[in-house]
Design an enzyme around this catalytic site. Structure first.
Site, PDB file in Angstrom:
ATOM      1  N   HIS A 121       0.812  -1.214   0.000  1.00 52.45           N
ATOM      2  CA  HIS A 121       0.000   0.000   0.000  1.00 52.45           C
ATOM      3  C   HIS A 121       0.846   1.264   0.000  1.00 52.45           C
ATOM      4  O   HIS A 121       0.381   2.303  -0.484  1.00 52.45           O
ATOM      5  CB  HIS A 121      -0.937   0.006   1.205  1.00 52.45           C
ATOM      6  CG  HIS A 121      -2.187  -0.780   1.002  1.00 52.45           C
ATOM      7  ND1 HIS A 121      -2.250  -2.147   1.177  1.00 52.45           N
ATOM      8  CD2 HIS A 121      -3.440  -0.408   0.625  1.00 52.45           C
ATOM      9  CE1 HIS A 121      -3.477  -2.566   0.917  1.00 52.45           C
ATOM     10  NE2 HIS A 121      -4.219  -1.531   0.574  1.00 52.45           N
ATOM     11  N   GLY A 122       2.036   1.197   0.530  1.00 53.80           N
ATOM     12  CA  GLY A 122       2.866   2.392   0.529  1.00 53.80           C
ATOM     13  C   GLY A 122       4.244   2.126   1.101  1.00 53.80           C
ATOM     14  O   GLY A 122       4.393   1.336   2.036  1.00 53.80           O
TER      15      GLY A 122
END
Length: 480
Positions: free
Chosen positions: A326-327
Site C-alpha cells: 500500500h505504501g
C-alpha cells in the site's frame, strides 16, 4: 487520464462508438482497446508506456516459454521465477528504492556514515502495483496449469492494459479476463444500461462524498494537536467515508465502464462497512487484492492448514507485505501489522469469522448483536486509517494521544457535519441494496419498475453531483 476529467468525458463515447460501430470484429476491437488504453495511460506521462509494455512483453513471453518447456518442470520453474523476479524488481525500483535507501542511510547514520549519493528522485508510475500483480497472476496461473498460454500478443496486451481497471483495479486474474478477449462480444443493452447506473453511483461517491470529505480533512489535519476530541473523531469517520467512496467509487466506474464494452470485471467491494468482524471485512473490502494475496502468498505459505503458530506467522507475513504494497512507509507497514494482530486475535479466540450471508437478510434492521458487531468492526477499521492518513509514526501517536487527552467538545469543522450526513445517507441506500451488486441495481423492485421513477432518481443524483461537486482530486489509490 482521470475518470473525473473532461478528457475522459470526451474519450469514453468516442471509444465506445468506434468499438461497436467501426471495429466490429473481435480482433480489431482488441486492437482498439490496446490503442485506447495506451492513450488513456499515456495521457498522464507517455514515457511510462515503455514500462507497461515491457511488463506485458516479458509476461507474454514467459507464457510461451512455459508452454515450450511443457513436461520439463525444472525449466518451467526457472522461467516462472525469472519473470516474477523481473517484474518485482521493476516494481521495487520505482516504488521502494528510495524507502530502503533512506532507511539504510538512517541506520548507517547512527555510525556516522551517509549514503546521500545513492538517493534518487524516482517518480512512481500510476497503477504500477496493480498491473504488475495482474501480470504476475498470468505467469503463475500458466505455470500451475490453470489456463493455457495465449499466443495472441494483442489479446495479452489488452488484458494487461484494459483502461477501465488499469490504474486502480480491480486486479483481474487472467483466468477471468483474458478469455473474454478471446471471445466474440456482442452489444448487450441491458448490461450497458446497468453499467451506466453503476458508473453514476461511482461518480456520486467520488465527486460528492470522497472529494468533499478530503477537503474537510486536509483543511484540519495539520491542526490536529489543537482540535477537540469530538472533531478528531469526526475527522476519522470522514477519512473512512473518503477512502471508501474514493476507492469503491473508482471500482464502480471501472466495472460499469467495462460492461459498456461487454466485459465482466470481478466485484471489488461488497458493502464492507456492514461487516460483523474484521475477517469478514477483509472478504468484502478490495476483494481482488485480498484474494490475490490469499491465493498467491497465504496458501503457498501453508494458509490455515497448519498449527496455530504457523498460521500466526503466515498472517503477519502476508499483512506485513500487504502494508508495504500500500505504501513505501513505516506507517503502512504498521497498518498491515495492526490488521494482522486483529485477525490473529479473532482466530485465537475462535470468534465466528465465517460469515458469508447478507447481514440481517430479509429484515429492515440488524438485531442488537449484529449492530454491536458492525459498530465494533467499523471502529477498529477507522482507527487503522490514522496510519494511512498520517505522514509518520510520530504523527500517528500524536493524533491518537490528542484524541484522548484534548478536551472532547469544541468547534466542528465547516461542512464536516454536512458531509458526514451525506456519508450516512449513502450507507442507508447501500444498506437497503446490500443484497445487490451495486446500489442502483433494481431487479424486481416495484418502486423502480416504472421508467419515470428510475429517471427521477438518476436526475436527483445528477443534480446532487452538479451542486455539491467537490474540488476535483486524483483518486486516492493512484499512489499505490
Amino acid at each position: 487520464m482521470l475518470f473525473n476529467s473532461f478528457e475522459f468525458l470526451a474519450f469514453l463515447p468516442i471509444v465506445f462508438l468506434l468499438y461497436w460501430f467501426v471495429f466490429r470484429g473481435r480482433q480489431w476491437q482488441n486492437v482498439l482497446i490496446v490503442v485506447a488504453s495506451y492513450i488513456f495511460y499515456g495521457w498522464w506521462d507517455w514515457r511510462f508506456l515503455f514500462l507497461i509494455a515491457l511488463t506485458s512483453l516479458c509476461s507474454y513471453g514467459s507464457g510461451l516459454l512455459l508452454e515450450h518447456y511443457e513436461g520439463q518442470r525444472r525449466k518451467q520453474k526457472c522461467v516462472s521465477a525469472a519473470n516474477i523476479v523481473l517484474n518485482l524488481s521493476i516494481l521495487g525500483v520505482f516504488k521502494y528504492c528510495n524507502f530502503f535507501v533512506e532507511n539504510l542511510d538512517a541506520l548507517l547514520g547512527a555510525f556516522g556514515w551517509h549514503l546521500d549519493w545513492v538517493t534518487m528522485n524516482i517518480v512512481l508510475p500510476v497503477g504500477i502495483s496493480f498491473y504488475t500483480f495482474q501480470a504476475l497472476s498470468y505467469t503463475i496461473d500458466v505455470y500451475q496449469k490453470k489456463l493455457p498460454a495465449t499466443h495472441d500478443p494483442v489479446e495479452f496486451f489488452a488484458y494487461i492494459s484494459f483502461f477501465p481497471q488499469l490504474v486502480a483495479g480491480p486486479i483481474e486474474r487472467a483466468t477471468n479476463l483474458l478469455p473474454q478477449f478471446q471471445q466474440q462480444r456482442h452489444f448487450d443493452y441491458a448490461k450497458a444500461v446497468d453499467g451506466m447506473r453503476q458508473m453514476l453511483w461511482g461518480f456520486f461517491k467520488k465527486l460528492v462524498i470522497a472529494d468533499n470529505c478530503a477537503t474537510v480533512i486536509d483543511n484540519n489535519w495539520g491542526n490536529y494537536a489543537e482540535l477537540p476530541g469530538l472533531t478528531l473523531s469526526l475527522l476519522c469517520v470522514l477519512i473512512a467515508f473518503h477512502i471508501y467512496c474514493d476507492f469503491s467509487g473508482y471500482s464502480d466506474i471501472a466495472i460499469g465502464c467495462a460492461r459498456l464494452f461487454g466485459f465482466n470485471l470481478m466485484r471489488n467491494f461488497n458493502y464492507p462497512y456492514f461487516s460483523r468482524s474484521i475477517p469478514e471485512f477483509w472478504r468484502r473490502w478490495h476483494i481482488s487484492f485480498t484474494t490475490w494475496f490469499r491465493d498467491y502468498l497465504y496458501f503457498p505459505l501453508g494458509g490455515s492448514r497448519c498449527d496455530k503458530w504457523k498460521i500466526v506467522r503466515n498472517v503477519y507475513i502476508v499483512w506485513g507485505i500487504s502494508g508495504l504494497w500500500h505504501g513505501a512507509d513505516w506507517t503502512f507497514v504498521c497498518w498491515g501489522l495492526y490488521h494482522a494482530t486483529l485477525l490473529v486475535i479473532y482466530n485465537l479466540l475462535g470468534i465466528n469469522t465465517k460469515y458469508q450471508n447478507v447481514v440481517a437478510y430479509g429484515h429492515l434492521l440488524p438485531n442488537i448483536k449484529e449492530t454491536f458487531q458492525i459498530a465494533l468492526t467499523f471502529f477498529l477499521f477507522v482507527i487503522s486509517l490514522i496510519f494511512v492518513r498520517a505522514e509518520s509514526m510520530t504523527q500517528v501517536f500524536g493524533y491518537l494521544s490528542a484524541m484522548v487527552t484534548n478536551k472532547f467538545f469544541g468547534s466542528i469543522p465547516q461542512n464536516g457535519i454536512t458531509y458526514l450526513c451525506f456519508g450516512l445517507a449513502l450507507l442507508a441506500v447501500e444498506w437497503l441494496q446490500r443484497d445487490k451488486q451495486h446500489a442502483l441495481q433494481f431487479p424486481n423492485n416495484r418502486l423502480f419498475s416504472k421508467k419515470v421513477t428510475r429517471w427521477a432518481l438518476y436526475i436527483i443524483i445528477y443534480l446532487l453531483i452538479l451542486f455539491n461537486i467537490g474540488k476535483s482530486q486524483t483518486f486516492f489509490y493512484f499512489q499505490f
